[in-house]
Design a protein around this motif. Structure first.
Motif, PDB file in Angstrom:
ATOM      1  N   THR A 187      41.550  47.316  23.952  1.00  0.00           N
ATOM      2  CA  THR A 187      40.397  48.437  24.390  1.00  0.00           C
ATOM      3  C   THR A 187      41.293  49.528  24.842  1.00  0.00           C
ATOM      4  OG1 THR A 187      39.286  46.253  25.237  1.00  0.00           O
ATOM      5  CG2 THR A 187      38.537  48.495  25.952  1.00  0.00           C
ATOM      6  N   ALA A 188      41.034  50.422  23.762  1.00  0.00           N
ATOM      7  CA  ALA A 188      41.967  51.651  24.195  1.00  0.00           C
ATOM      8  C   ALA A 188      41.431  52.757  25.007  1.00  0.00           C
ATOM      9  CB  ALA A 188      42.284  52.477  22.729  1.00  0.00           C
ATOM     10  N   ARG A 189      40.056  52.273  25.340  1.00  0.00           N
ATOM     11  CA  ARG A 189      39.263  53.214  26.360  1.00  0.00           C
ATOM     12  C   ARG A 189      39.443  52.756  27.904  1.00  0.00           C
ATOM     13  NH1 ARG A 189      33.663  55.089  23.459  1.00  0.00           N
ATOM     14  NH2 ARG A 189      34.655  55.141  21.295  1.00  0.00           N
ATOM     15  N   ALA A 190      39.996  51.855  28.169  1.00  0.00           N
ATOM     16  CA  ALA A 190      39.862  51.277  29.336  1.00  0.00           C
ATOM     17  C   ALA A 190      41.007  51.806  30.375  1.00  0.00           C
ATOM     18  CB  ALA A 190      40.151  49.847  29.325  1.00  0.00           C
ATOM     19  N   THR A 191      40.655  52.657  31.428  1.00  0.00           N
ATOM     20  CA  THR A 191      41.629  53.165  32.233  1.00  0.00           C
ATOM     21  C   THR A 191      41.796  52.228  33.387  1.00  0.00           C
ATOM     22  OG1 THR A 191      40.780  55.425  31.949  1.00  0.00           O
ATOM     23  CG2 THR A 191      42.237  55.100  33.956  1.00  0.00           C
ATOM     24  N   PRO A 192      42.964  51.787  33.734  1.00  0.00           N
ATOM     25  CA  PRO A 192      43.243  50.743  34.778  1.00  0.00           C
ATOM     26  C   PRO A 192      43.158  51.491  36.007  1.00  0.00           C
ATOM     27  CG  PRO A 192      45.218  50.605  33.146  1.00  0.00           C
ATOM     28  CD  PRO A 192      44.033  51.856  32.866  1.00  0.00           C
ATOM     29  N   PRO A 233      32.845  33.184  29.662  1.00  0.00           N
ATOM     30  CA  PRO A 233      32.357  32.378  28.426  1.00  0.00           C
ATOM     31  C   PRO A 233      31.532  32.860  27.257  1.00  0.00           C
ATOM     32  CG  PRO A 233      32.046  31.050  30.292  1.00  0.00           C
ATOM     33  CD  PRO A 233      32.147  32.652  30.876  1.00  0.00           C
ATOM     34  N   MET A 234      31.703  32.655  26.297  1.00  0.00           N
ATOM     35  CA  MET A 234      30.908  33.245  25.089  1.00  0.00           C
ATOM     36  C   MET A 234      29.440  32.892  25.253  1.00  0.00           C
ATOM     37  SD  MET A 234      33.081  35.054  23.736  1.00  0.00           S
ATOM     38  CE  MET A 234      32.488  35.646  22.555  1.00  0.00           C
ATOM     39  N   THR A 235      28.544  34.141  24.860  1.00  0.00           N
ATOM     40  CA  THR A 235      27.180  33.779  24.355  1.00  0.00           C
ATOM     41  C   THR A 235      26.643  34.474  23.362  1.00  0.00           C
ATOM     42  OG1 THR A 235      26.823  35.875  25.966  1.00  0.00           O
ATOM     43  CG2 THR A 235      26.788  33.640  27.048  1.00  0.00           C
ATOM     44  N   TRP A 236      25.487  34.528  22.721  1.00  0.00           N
ATOM     45  CA  TRP A 236      25.046  34.918  21.720  1.00  0.00           C
ATOM     46  C   TRP A 236      24.848  36.478  21.932  1.00  0.00           C
ATOM     47  CZ3 TRP A 236      20.991  38.176  20.564  1.00  0.00           C
ATOM     48  CH2 TRP A 236      20.893  38.449  19.307  1.00  0.00           C
ATOM     49  N   ARG A 237      24.382  36.657  22.948  1.00  0.00           N
ATOM     50  CA  ARG A 237      23.835  38.176  23.464  1.00  0.00           C
ATOM     51  C   ARG A 237      25.321  38.757  23.677  1.00  0.00           C
ATOM     52  NH1 ARG A 237      21.531  36.858  29.520  1.00  0.00           N
ATOM     53  NH2 ARG A 237      22.780  38.489  30.445  1.00  0.00           N
ATOM     54  N   ARG A 287      28.884  47.163  21.925  1.00  0.00           N
ATOM     55  CA  ARG A 287      29.830  47.788  22.795  1.00  0.00           C
ATOM     56  C   ARG A 287      31.005  46.948  23.204  1.00  0.00           C
ATOM     57  NH1 ARG A 287      28.016  53.185  22.414  1.00  0.00           N
ATOM     58  NH2 ARG A 287      25.849  53.189  22.424  1.00  0.00           N
ATOM     59  N   LYS A 288      31.514  45.861  22.670  1.00  0.00           N
ATOM     60  CA  LYS A 288      32.133  44.794  22.943  1.00  0.00           C
ATOM     61  C   LYS A 288      33.518  45.464  23.231  1.00  0.00           C
ATOM     62  CE  LYS A 288      31.843  41.642  19.579  1.00  0.00           C
ATOM     63  NZ  LYS A 288      30.533  41.940  18.943  1.00  0.00           N
ATOM     64  N   ALA A 289      33.907  46.361  22.280  1.00  0.00           N
ATOM     65  CA  ALA A 289      35.339  47.024  22.218  1.00  0.00           C
ATOM     66  C   ALA A 289      35.461  48.251  23.256  1.00  0.00           C
ATOM     67  CB  ALA A 289      35.769  47.082  20.950  1.00  0.00           C
ATOM     68  N   TYR A 290      34.303  48.269  23.692  1.00  0.00           N
ATOM     69  CA  TYR A 290      34.115  49.936  24.547  1.00  0.00           C
ATOM     70  C   TYR A 290      34.545  49.709  26.003  1.00  0.00           C
ATOM     71  CZ  TYR A 290      32.380  52.090  19.911  1.00  0.00           C
ATOM     72  OH  TYR A 290      32.191  52.506  18.814  1.00  0.00           O
ATOM     73  N   GLY A 291      34.805  48.606  26.328  1.00  0.00           N
ATOM     74  CA  GLY A 291      34.851  48.570  28.049  1.00  0.00           C
ATOM     75  C   GLY A 291      35.906  49.496  28.416  1.00  0.00           C
ATOM     76  N   LYS A 292      35.432  50.186  29.534  1.00  0.00           N
ATOM     77  CA  LYS A 292      36.284  51.223  30.244  1.00  0.00           C
ATOM     78  C   LYS A 292      37.015  50.936  31.419  1.00  0.00           C
ATOM     79  CE  LYS A 292      33.164  54.645  27.954  1.00  0.00           C
ATOM     80  NZ  LYS A 292      32.223  53.700  27.621  1.00  0.00           N
ATOM     81  N   LEU A 349      47.395  46.739  39.253  1.00  0.00           N
ATOM     82  CA  LEU A 349      46.633  47.560  38.246  1.00  0.00           C
ATOM     83  C   LEU A 349      45.586  46.718  37.627  1.00  0.00           C
ATOM     84  CD1 LEU A 349      49.276  49.240  36.112  1.00  0.00           C
ATOM     85  CD2 LEU A 349      47.499  50.245  37.415  1.00  0.00           C
ATOM     86  N   ILE A 350      44.445  46.984  37.924  1.00  0.00           N
ATOM     87  CA  ILE A 350      43.160  45.917  37.117  1.00  0.00           C
ATOM     88  C   ILE A 350      42.442  46.880  36.247  1.00  0.00           C
ATOM     89  CG2 ILE A 350      41.364  44.414  37.999  1.00  0.00           C
ATOM     90  CD1 ILE A 350      42.489  44.446  40.690  1.00  0.00           C
ATOM     91  N   THR A 351      42.181  46.074  34.990  1.00  0.00           N
ATOM     92  CA  THR A 351      41.814  46.566  33.988  1.00  0.00           C
ATOM     93  C   THR A 351      40.783  45.574  33.202  1.00  0.00           C
ATOM     94  OG1 THR A 351      41.520  48.432  32.239  1.00  0.00           O
ATOM     95  CG2 THR A 351      43.593  46.896  32.478  1.00  0.00           C
ATOM     96  N   VAL A 352      40.362  45.958  31.927  1.00  0.00           N
ATOM     97  CA  VAL A 352      39.670  45.239  30.958  1.00  0.00           C
ATOM     98  C   VAL A 352      40.389  45.457  29.622  1.00  0.00           C
ATOM     99  CG1 VAL A 352      37.592  44.864  32.215  1.00  0.00           C
ATOM    100  CG2 VAL A 352      37.772  46.609  30.167  1.00  0.00           C
ATOM    101  N   THR A 353      40.343  44.262  28.718  1.00  0.00           N
ATOM    102  CA  THR A 353      40.875  44.533  27.549  1.00  0.00           C
ATOM    103  C   THR A 353      40.314  43.602  26.530  1.00  0.00           C
ATOM    104  OG1 THR A 353      42.904  44.754  26.283  1.00  0.00           O
ATOM    105  CG2 THR A 353      42.752  42.639  27.684  1.00  0.00           C
ATOM    106  N   GLY A 354      40.337  43.864  25.203  1.00  0.00           N
ATOM    107  CA  GLY A 354      39.728  43.125  24.070  1.00  0.00           C
ATOM    108  C   GLY A 354      38.213  43.063  24.128  1.00  0.00           C
ATOM    109  N   GLU A 355      37.966  42.462  23.030  1.00  0.00           N
ATOM    110  CA  GLU A 355      36.192  42.535  22.649  1.00  0.00           C
ATOM    111  C   GLU A 355      35.718  41.440  23.760  1.00  0.00           C
ATOM    112  OE1 GLU A 355      35.515  41.733  18.779  1.00  0.00           O
ATOM    113  OE2 GLU A 355      35.832  43.909  18.131  1.00  0.00           O
ATOM    114  N   ASN A 356      36.478  40.529  24.346  1.00  0.00           N
ATOM    115  CA  ASN A 356      35.868  39.581  25.513  1.00  0.00           C
ATOM    116  C   ASN A 356      35.619  40.318  26.644  1.00  0.00           C
ATOM    117  OD1 ASN A 356      35.197  37.542  23.449  1.00  0.00           O
ATOM    118  ND2 ASN A 356      36.887  36.128  24.107  1.00  0.00           N
ATOM    119  N   ARG A 357      36.244  41.503  26.825  1.00  0.00           N
ATOM    120  CA  ARG A 357      36.320  42.250  27.979  1.00  0.00           C
ATOM    121  C   ARG A 357      37.142  41.452  29.336  1.00  0.00           C
ATOM    122  NH1 ARG A 357      31.450  45.998  29.055  1.00  0.00           N
ATOM    123  NH2 ARG A 357      31.716  46.245  26.791  1.00  0.00           N
ATOM    124  N   HIS A 358      38.389  40.922  28.704  1.00  0.00           N
ATOM    125  CA  HIS A 358      38.838  39.949  29.782  1.00  0.00           C
ATOM    126  C   HIS A 358      39.409  40.821  30.865  1.00  0.00           C
ATOM    127  CE1 HIS A 358      39.674  37.216  26.644  1.00  0.00           C
ATOM    128  NE2 HIS A 358      39.946  38.171  25.790  1.00  0.00           N
TER     129      HIS A 358
END
Length: 690
Positions: free
Chosen positions: A83-88, A122-126, A132-137, A95-104
């Motif tokens: 997730t290249a938009r996430a600023t830790p 956990p995964m859900t249909w929604r 916006r999965k890959a857009y976590g900041k 350092l705490i941030t998110v990464t990946g489409e699952n927004r780990h």
């Protein structure tokens, strides 16, 4: 009110004298800084609650900058695409941030980049449906009863509260989600809170499915920015389906939610589309308020904890480029809203664009700073926009610091579309990039070249006003796509948040110069339409596909030279005590072959022309007490971090980066060392001095 023609000397005198009278020395540590960077931390997404992207750390200066080296790199591949938009955030030694489409959610050791803990929903249909999965900041953080707590919004629009030490969901917080794998506590299903009491959901008269969230026929909601925690309230923005891809009218409004940081209990909900009896309801002139929506707050939020206000900026209503089915100014679309953080009540608002059909969604977080204007101390809030204006408002009252005038704009010829006859035009500060395409924007290296550029622009119908409305396929005038300049990419945009110096009162805006050619066509005929679209009723018009082939305005040349003034990408420093532009420089270096065209052109020999027009796109930036740190590329395409003197715009140093970066950076001090955090396409890199 300030006379813009008064001398620079008198404005500077006021800007310096008044802070002295009020006991604040510009450039001194006594001047106001936003809460969140004390001790050179980086507690909020934008560094502080004011979202200045400023660090008070001073180890890295002009004399030491080129000694920066990579301390460590963190590879995100084990969590999926980065997730290249996430600023830790740097909080409590982590350092705490998110990464990946699952927004780990991940916590890293700031000295080594070692993974300390991670949390995955956990995964859900929604979640799977989210665009916006890959857009976590990033994340939000707060200390609650002596314990550090991390708050995160997932792509499925769940809110989590995690222990900052362990990453475990908090006990006795929120409510259990009745789906396999979800924690028994520490979670809130915000979709359920958002649609409760909303007519389209109530009228379906069906059981709520937490895996799906809301049925697609009435809308979809997700989020890309983190919440913000203000005075023990977690404030939630959101994001709907991209408006430029929609073909149907129904959509959920992106109402703003406030939760108790201690318990997860819903405290309030602010209706971004006013309902009957609420302020602004009359700006929706038919019943569209009942079933259409968006007006999301997808950009990050800012706050003034002392005033108890959170500042929310919004985008346009469903859908981009056509709004004939919801006539009126459409509050609170494309606006800034100051909400009481305790009650969720509107304290004030300012609408930047009435009935926005230009994709002029407000793209970056507001910047808060205390300034002195014409001898008057003002608690200011400053908003960079795609329109290339920096709107300057009093953050206590919402009143413009300098006049903003309603000026006539073109009417639409699209059947059913009724635009506002006027739009707000800030008179000061001046725009920081090209607006529209006018004679004033043509190159003037020599009189001959200007004449050639003027003739070419006229012959090819390349002039376009600001707020140029889209055209429609099959229009009786035979017009092609309308040039919207700046286009949907800005001006300013989310990929390059501005930075600021709250001590001296300067905003640094990165912008790009470009147009979007736009036509609309019947929504039912659109190639964008399909069974996975939200809504059921096709819009009379939506963005046309397959008819726009090239951006003729931006590509126009005479004698091999672009006809429009550069730079094509730039950084502008604006003193918001005076509204003056201190300097403007190119964003990075133009490719060498492009510089050679200007440098070696036979018609420019002996003419003083800067061959560097920069690069399109936006820079990632952080401000320090002496420098502006800005990413970019050198002429050979190598990614670099540049050190820029904040007062002059002079580049005073550069170091090579291990890859391209965009969106954000951060800088903080850990165990006595100042770091600069670079966001890469495959993870993170931390730079520090040897």
């Amino acid at each position: 009110m300030m006379n813009h023609d008064s001398s620079s000397r008198s404005r500077r005198f006021c800007a310096v004298l008044l802070p002295l009278l009020f006991g604040v020395i510009p450039g001194s540590p006594l001047a106001a800084q936003g809460p969140g960077v004390e001790g050179a931390a980086w507690t909020y997404l934008g560094g502080d609650a004011w979202h200045t992207r400023y660090t008070p750390a001073t180890q890295i200066d002009a004399s030491s900058f080129e000694d920066l080296e990579i301390a460590w790199r963190w590879d995100a591949s084990s969590f999926g695409p980065s997730t290249a938009r996430a600023t830790p955030s740097y909080v409590d030694g982590k350092l705490i941030t998110v990464t990946g489409e699952n927004r780990h959610v991940i916590a890293l050791d700031p000295s080594t980049g070692r993974l300390l803990w991670s949390f995955t929903e956990p995964m859900t249909w929604r979640h799977e449906y989210s665009m916006r999965k890959a857009y976590g900041k990033g994340v939000a953080y707060a200390e609650v009863d002596g314990r550090g707590v991390v708050y995160i919004i997932s792509p499925g629009f769940f809110l989590y509260a995690l222990d900052a030490e362990t990453g475990e969901p908090l006990d006795n917080w929120g409510e259990a989600v009745p789906l396999p794998g979800f924690p028994s506590s520490g979670t809130v299903d915000m979709v359920a809170d958002l649609i409760e009491g909303w007519g389209p959901w109530e009228n379906l008269n069906q059981e709520y499915d937490p895996d799906q969230g809301m049925p697609l026929e009435i809308g979809y909601i997700t989020a890309s920015s983190p919440p913000i925690v203000v005075n023990d309230v977690v404030v939630i923005g959101n994001s709907a389906q991209q408006g430029y891809n929609q073909t149907r009218k129904e959509m959920v409004p992106g109402d703003i939610l406030g939760y108790d940081a201690r318990t997860g209990e819903l405290k309030w909900k602010f209706h971004v589309i006013p309902r009957p009896g609420e302020f602004g309801h009359e700006t929706w002139e038919n019943d569209a308020w009942q079933w259409t929506g968006d007006v999301s707050a997808w950009a990050p939020l800012s706050a003034d904890p002392e005033l108890g206000l959170v500042y929310v900026v919004t985008n346009g209503a469903t859908i981009d480029y056509y709004g004939g089915f919801h006539p009126g100014d459409n509050l609170f679309s494309t606006s800034m809203i100051a909400l009481d953080v305790e009650t969720g009540e509107r304290r004030w608002h300012y609408q930047f664009v009435h009935h926005d059909i230009w994709n002029y969604d407000t793209p970056t977080a507001p910047i808060l700073m205390d300034v002195v204007v014409d001898g008057r101390p003002i608690k200011g809030v400053f908003q960079a926009t795609k329109q290339s204006w920096l709107y300057a408002l009093d953050r206590e009252t919402g009143e413009p610091i300098w006049p903003i005038e309603e000026r006539p704009v073109p009417a639409s010829k699209v059947p059913g579309e009724r635009l506002s006859p006027t739009q707000p035009h800030p008179t000061w500060p001046p725009p920081y990039d090209l607006q529209g395409r006018t004679e004033q924007g043509l190159i003037d290296y020599t009189p001959e070249l200007r004449t050639m550029a003027l003739e070419y622009a006229r012959a090819n119908d390349l002039f376009a006003p600001l707020f140029n409305p889209p055209t429609h396929v099959g229009n009786p005038d035979g017009d092609g796509p309308a040039l919207i300049c700046p286009g949907g990419g800005g001006g300013a945009n989310i990929t390059g948040p501005p930075a600021a110096d709250p001590v001296d009162g300067v905003v640094f805006v990165t912008s790009t110069s470009g147009c979007s050619p736009v036509m609309v066509a019947p929504g039912i005929e659109s190639e964008l339409d399909g069974p996975d679209q939200t809504g059921v009723t096709h819009s009379e018009f939506s963005r046309a596909t397959g008819v726009v082939t090239e951006n003729t305005a931006d590509q126009a040349t005479v004698e091999g030279l672009r006809i429009w003034k550069g730079p094509v990408g730039r950084i502008t420093a604006i003193d918001v005590n005076t509204g003056e532009h201190l300097w403007m420089i190119p964003h990075g270096d133009a490719p060498e072959r492009q510089q050679a065209i200007l440098r070696d052109h036979p018609m420019l020999q002996g003419v003083d022309v800067n061959p560097n027009e920069g690069r399109r796109g936006h820079s990632a930036m952080v401000a320090t007490p002496t420098l502006l740190l800005a990413s970019g590329q050198t002429g050979d395409g190598t990614p670099h971090l540049f050190a820029i003197d904040k007062r002059t715009g002079e580049r005073v140093g550069q170091v090579e980066l291990p890859g391209n970066t965009r969106y954000g950076m951060s800088s903080w001090v850990h165990e006595g060392k100042q770091y600069v955090m670079i966001q890469l396409t495959d993870g993170l890199a931390a730079m520090t001095l040897p």
